[in-house]
Design a protein around this motif. Structure first.
Motif, PDB file in Angstrom:
ATOM      1  N   ARG A  42      46.796  44.201  36.832  1.00  0.00           N
ATOM      2  CA  ARG A  42      47.585  43.181  36.127  1.00  0.00           C
ATOM      3  C   ARG A  42      46.701  42.232  35.345  1.00  0.00           C
ATOM      4  NH1 ARG A  42      49.747  43.175  41.242  1.00  0.00           N
ATOM      5  NH2 ARG A  42      48.694  41.203  41.690  1.00  0.00           N
ATOM      6  N   GLY A  43      45.369  42.363  35.505  1.00  0.00           N
ATOM      7  CA  GLY A  43      44.451  41.464  34.824  1.00  0.00           C
ATOM      8  C   GLY A  43      44.172  40.188  35.581  1.00  0.00           C
ATOM      9  N   GLY A  44      44.608  40.085  36.823  1.00  0.00           N
ATOM     10  CA  GLY A  44      44.416  38.874  37.603  1.00  0.00           C
ATOM     11  C   GLY A  44      42.965  38.667  37.994  1.00  0.00           C
ATOM     12  N   GLY A  45      42.526  37.416  37.967  1.00  0.00           N
ATOM     13  CA  GLY A  45      41.181  37.078  38.403  1.00  0.00           C
ATOM     14  C   GLY A  45      40.096  37.431  37.406  1.00  0.00           C
ATOM     15  N   VAL A  46      40.460  37.931  36.238  1.00  0.00           N
ATOM     16  CA  VAL A  46      39.488  38.294  35.208  1.00  0.00           C
ATOM     17  C   VAL A  46      39.960  37.721  33.882  1.00  0.00           C
ATOM     18  CG1 VAL A  46      38.648  40.378  36.345  1.00  0.00           C
ATOM     19  CG2 VAL A  46      40.621  40.512  34.834  1.00  0.00           C
ATOM     20  N   GLY A  47      39.079  37.745  32.902  1.00  0.00           N
ATOM     21  CA  GLY A  47      39.424  37.213  31.601  1.00  0.00           C
ATOM     22  C   GLY A  47      38.893  38.088  30.485  1.00  0.00           C
ATOM     23  N   LEU A  48      39.475  37.930  29.319  1.00  0.00           N
ATOM     24  CA  LEU A  48      39.038  38.625  28.110  1.00  0.00           C
ATOM     25  C   LEU A  48      38.811  37.577  27.031  1.00  0.00           C
ATOM     26  CD1 LEU A  48      38.601  41.053  26.204  1.00  0.00           C
ATOM     27  CD2 LEU A  48      41.086  41.046  25.819  1.00  0.00           C
ATOM     28  N   ALA A  49      37.584  37.529  26.519  1.00  0.00           N
ATOM     29  CA  ALA A  49      37.262  36.618  25.420  1.00  0.00           C
ATOM     30  C   ALA A  49      36.902  37.434  24.192  1.00  0.00           C
ATOM     31  CB  ALA A  49      36.095  35.704  25.811  1.00  0.00           C
ATOM     32  N   ALA A 104      47.985  37.361  17.269  1.00  0.00           N
ATOM     33  CA  ALA A 104      49.074  36.891  18.133  1.00  0.00           C
ATOM     34  C   ALA A 104      49.915  38.061  18.631  1.00  0.00           C
ATOM     35  CB  ALA A 104      49.942  35.889  17.376  1.00  0.00           C
ATOM     36  N   ASP A 105      50.183  39.033  17.740  1.00  0.00           N
ATOM     37  CA  ASP A 105      50.946  40.213  18.157  1.00  0.00           C
ATOM     38  C   ASP A 105      50.156  41.054  19.164  1.00  0.00           C
ATOM     39  OD1 ASP A 105      53.118  39.590  16.564  1.00  0.00           O
ATOM     40  OD2 ASP A 105      52.342  40.675  14.831  1.00  0.00           O
ATOM     41  N   VAL A 106      48.842  41.119  18.979  1.00  0.00           N
ATOM     42  CA  VAL A 106      48.000  41.855  19.929  1.00  0.00           C
ATOM     43  C   VAL A 106      48.030  41.188  21.297  1.00  0.00           C
ATOM     44  CG1 VAL A 106      45.604  42.433  20.503  1.00  0.00           C
ATOM     45  CG2 VAL A 106      46.495  42.910  18.219  1.00  0.00           C
ATOM     46  N   ILE A 107      47.932  39.870  21.314  1.00  0.00           N
ATOM     47  CA  ILE A 107      47.951  39.151  22.592  1.00  0.00           C
ATOM     48  C   ILE A 107      49.288  39.357  23.302  1.00  0.00           C
ATOM     49  CG2 ILE A 107      47.991  36.829  23.598  1.00  0.00           C
ATOM     50  CD1 ILE A 107      45.783  36.080  21.617  1.00  0.00           C
ATOM     51  N   LEU A 108      50.360  39.418  22.548  1.00  0.00           N
ATOM     52  CA  LEU A 108      51.668  39.707  23.159  1.00  0.00           C
ATOM     53  C   LEU A 108      51.639  41.068  23.840  1.00  0.00           C
ATOM     54  CD1 LEU A 108      54.647  39.110  23.673  1.00  0.00           C
ATOM     55  CD2 LEU A 108      55.146  40.051  21.397  1.00  0.00           C
ATOM     56  N   ARG A 109      51.069  42.063  23.183  1.00  0.00           N
ATOM     57  CA  ARG A 109      50.957  43.400  23.789  1.00  0.00           C
ATOM     58  C   ARG A 109      50.118  43.353  25.059  1.00  0.00           C
ATOM     59  NH1 ARG A 109      50.800  48.614  20.370  1.00  0.00           N
ATOM     60  NH2 ARG A 109      52.189  48.213  18.635  1.00  0.00           N
ATOM     61  N   LEU A 110      48.984  42.631  25.001  1.00  0.00           N
ATOM     62  CA  LEU A 110      48.110  42.537  26.168  1.00  0.00           C
ATOM     63  C   LEU A 110      48.812  41.853  27.328  1.00  0.00           C
ATOM     64  CD1 LEU A 110      44.748  41.531  24.443  1.00  0.00           C
ATOM     65  CD2 LEU A 110      45.262  43.718  25.540  1.00  0.00           C
ATOM     66  N   ARG A 111      49.564  40.806  27.040  1.00  0.00           N
ATOM     67  CA  ARG A 111      50.273  40.097  28.105  1.00  0.00           C
ATOM     68  C   ARG A 111      51.301  40.993  28.760  1.00  0.00           C
ATOM     69  NH1 ARG A 111      48.259  37.554  30.040  1.00  0.00           N
ATOM     70  NH2 ARG A 111      48.077  35.476  29.177  1.00  0.00           N
ATOM     71  N   GLN A 112      51.958  41.836  27.977  1.00  0.00           N
ATOM     72  CA  GLN A 112      52.950  42.754  28.545  1.00  0.00           C
ATOM     73  C   GLN A 112      52.288  43.785  29.448  1.00  0.00           C
ATOM     74  OE1 GLN A 112      54.660  44.104  24.863  1.00  0.00           O
ATOM     75  NE2 GLN A 112      56.229  42.512  24.816  1.00  0.00           N
ATOM     76  N   ARG A 113      51.076  44.206  29.095  1.00  0.00           N
ATOM     77  CA  ARG A 113      50.390  45.224  29.896  1.00  0.00           C
ATOM     78  C   ARG A 113      49.639  44.613  31.071  1.00  0.00           C
ATOM     79  NH1 ARG A 113      46.950  50.348  27.581  1.00  0.00           N
ATOM     80  NH2 ARG A 113      46.236  51.150  29.591  1.00  0.00           N
ATOM     81  N   TYR A 114      49.015  43.450  30.847  1.00  0.00           N
ATOM     82  CA  TYR A 114      48.243  42.765  31.888  1.00  0.00           C
ATOM     83  C   TYR A 114      48.785  41.346  32.038  1.00  0.00           C
ATOM     84  CZ  TYR A 114      44.975  46.532  30.633  1.00  0.00           C
ATOM     85  OH  TYR A 114      44.400  47.747  30.340  1.00  0.00           O
ATOM     86  N   PRO A 115      49.866  41.179  32.788  1.00  0.00           N
ATOM     87  CA  PRO A 115      50.540  39.872  32.828  1.00  0.00           C
ATOM     88  C   PRO A 115      49.703  38.740  33.401  1.00  0.00           C
ATOM     89  CG  PRO A 115      51.462  41.401  34.454  1.00  0.00           C
ATOM     90  CD  PRO A 115      50.575  42.208  33.579  1.00  0.00           C
ATOM     91  N   ASP A 116      48.666  39.044  34.181  1.00  0.00           N
ATOM     92  CA  ASP A 116      47.858  37.987  34.789  1.00  0.00           C
ATOM     93  C   ASP A 116      46.499  37.807  34.116  1.00  0.00           C
ATOM     94  OD1 ASP A 116      49.892  37.576  36.655  1.00  0.00           O
ATOM     95  OD2 ASP A 116      49.064  39.047  38.040  1.00  0.00           O
ATOM     96  N   LEU A 117      46.257  38.511  33.029  1.00  0.00           N
ATOM     97  CA  LEU A 117      44.955  38.446  32.366  1.00  0.00           C
ATOM     98  C   LEU A 117      44.801  37.133  31.612  1.00  0.00           C
ATOM     99  CD1 LEU A 117      42.317  39.929  31.480  1.00  0.00           C
ATOM    100  CD2 LEU A 117      43.608  40.756  29.498  1.00  0.00           C
ATOM    101  N   PHE A 118      43.676  36.438  31.856  1.00  0.00           N
ATOM    102  CA  PHE A 118      43.377  35.230  31.084  1.00  0.00           C
ATOM    103  C   PHE A 118      42.741  35.642  29.761  1.00  0.00           C
ATOM    104  CE2 PHE A 118      40.521  31.868  29.655  1.00  0.00           C
ATOM    105  CZ  PHE A 118      41.396  30.788  29.620  1.00  0.00           C
ATOM    106  N   ILE A 119      43.268  35.140  28.664  1.00  0.00           N
ATOM    107  CA  ILE A 119      42.816  35.537  27.329  1.00  0.00           C
ATOM    108  C   ILE A 119      42.275  34.319  26.595  1.00  0.00           C
ATOM    109  CG2 ILE A 119      43.481  36.550  25.115  1.00  0.00           C
ATOM    110  CD1 ILE A 119      45.735  38.012  26.658  1.00  0.00           C
ATOM    111  N   ASP A 120      41.069  34.449  26.083  1.00  0.00           N
ATOM    112  CA  ASP A 120      40.420  33.371  25.322  1.00  0.00           C
ATOM    113  C   ASP A 120      40.176  33.875  23.900  1.00  0.00           C
ATOM    114  OD1 ASP A 120      38.997  31.230  24.389  1.00  0.00           O
ATOM    115  OD2 ASP A 120      37.209  31.582  25.603  1.00  0.00           O
ATOM    116  N   THR A 151      41.352  48.105  25.322  1.00  0.00           N
ATOM    117  CA  THR A 151      42.794  48.091  25.079  1.00  0.00           C
ATOM    118  C   THR A 151      43.135  47.169  23.920  1.00  0.00           C
ATOM    119  OG1 THR A 151      43.257  48.540  27.424  1.00  0.00           O
ATOM    120  CG2 THR A 151      45.050  47.632  26.108  1.00  0.00           C
ATOM    121  N   ALA A 152      42.488  46.000  23.882  1.00  0.00           N
ATOM    122  CA  ALA A 152      42.753  45.043  22.802  1.00  0.00           C
ATOM    123  C   ALA A 152      42.411  45.641  21.441  1.00  0.00           C
ATOM    124  CB  ALA A 152      41.958  43.763  23.034  1.00  0.00           C
ATOM    125  N   ILE A 153      41.277  46.324  21.340  1.00  0.00           N
ATOM    126  CA  ILE A 153      40.878  46.930  20.067  1.00  0.00           C
ATOM    127  C   ILE A 153      41.863  48.020  19.661  1.00  0.00           C
ATOM    128  CG2 ILE A 153      39.097  48.316  18.944  1.00  0.00           C
ATOM    129  CD1 ILE A 153      37.025  46.703  20.543  1.00  0.00           C
TER     130      ILE A 153
END
Length: 300
Positions: free
Chosen positions: A90-97, A110-126, A285-287
């Motif tokens: 779920r992306g918990g406890g880790v981050g993507l900068a 912004a659209d990419v971050i929406l996709r990432l949030r749907q796939r990894y709901p707990d991922l911290f994104i910077d 995944t983001a790329i």
């Protein structure tokens, strides 16, 4: 020394949880005689009695309490491991900068971050927005995993991958006379007051290159550092502009007229990372999401 197997541990725990051989067999989706054989073999191998029968139930024997304490610890560790794996999924406890050029960051990122949030709901994104001249430090100092930029950067310490392409389009104030045309030539735009990005900037130089190649003198009346500023000035009727289509991806909300150019002018988008750096699965995944969103934006 006789060793206990993981299968025996699993069966012993099932008997403890359900209290009967039949219950353990149902829990494990196996036959009751199979459970009985495993328990009997475990007791023979270890040389201790694991269970006592009381009122038709199997209860842990006093002599085997230490064994059952360790089994509980084993399963607690397994549960913690499963929880940790679930957090990672779920992306918990880790981050993507990561960072991007302003033209990519406004809508596409912004659209990419929406996709990432749907796939990894707990991922911290910077997400950082960087200028071209800030890209090198961002990548080499590893402030993030990668940068999306619309101008190439030649440096032996950086790896660049092409992730998308977009067209340069004309941006006009609403009601401008040129808006009556379905497409525009750069000759027509050269005669209009032009709001430009500084041609000393690699991005600005790309936008002005077709005019330079045709020997056209552009009437630059003002400049903006970023595409968003340029579009805002056009919206106020202060001039026209040429800009990459990613900066106007949500064209309905911008309050300007967008027209394609007759002359095809292509902007390439690069994903830049430090050479030999291994990207996280979140960055990969983001790329991939950027590739899809850039293609979608360029087909609108």
């Amino acid at each position: 020394m006789r060793e206990i197997t993981l299968r025996q541990i699993e069966v012993i725990r099932a008997v403890v949880m359900r209290g009967t051989i039949n219950g353990a067999a149902e829990h494990l989706n196996v036959s009751a005689p199979g459970v009985s054989r495993i328990i009997k073999h475990a007791e023979q191998s270890l040389g201790i009695r694991l269970f006592e029968r009381k009122a038709g139930l199997f209860v842990p024997s006093m002599e085997a309490q230490t064994v059952f304490d360790q089994i509980r610890q084993v399963y607690k560790g397994v549960e913690n491991l499963q929880a940790a794996i679930g957090d990672l999924q779920r992306g918990g406890g880790v981050g993507l900068a990561f960072a991007s050029a302003p033209s990519i960051g406004q809508f596409v990122a912004a659209d990419v971050i929406l996709r990432l949030r749907q796939r990894y709901p707990d991922l911290f994104i910077d997400l950082n927005i960087v200028k071209y001249e800030e890209t090198l430090d961002y990548v080499l100092l590893e402030r993030g995993e990668f940068v999306l930029m619309t101008s190439p950067l030649a440096n032996p310490g950086i790896t660049m991958d092409e992730v998308g392409y977009g067209r340069v389009v004309a941006v006009l104030p609403v009601g401008h006379p040129l808006a009556s045309h379905a497409s525009l030539s750069i000759e027509a735009l050269a005669n209009e007051p032009m709001i430009a990005v500084d041609p000393a900037d690699p991005y600005g130089a790309q936008l002005m290159l077709p005019f330079v190649q045709k020997g056209l003198q552009v009437k630059q009346t003002m400049r903006g550092r970023f595409a968003q500023t340029v579009v805002s000035l056009v919206r106020l009727g202060l001039g026209v502009a040429v800009i990459d289509e990613f900066s106007v991806a949500e064209r309905e909300a911008l309050g300007v007229e967008i027209r394609p150019l007759i002359e095809p002018i292509i902007i390439t988008v690069y994903a830049m990372r430090k050479k030999d750096r291994v990207l996280s699965k979140y960055a990969e995944t983001a790329i991939d999401c950027f590739r899809q969103e850039l293609q979608s934006a360029s087909s609108r």
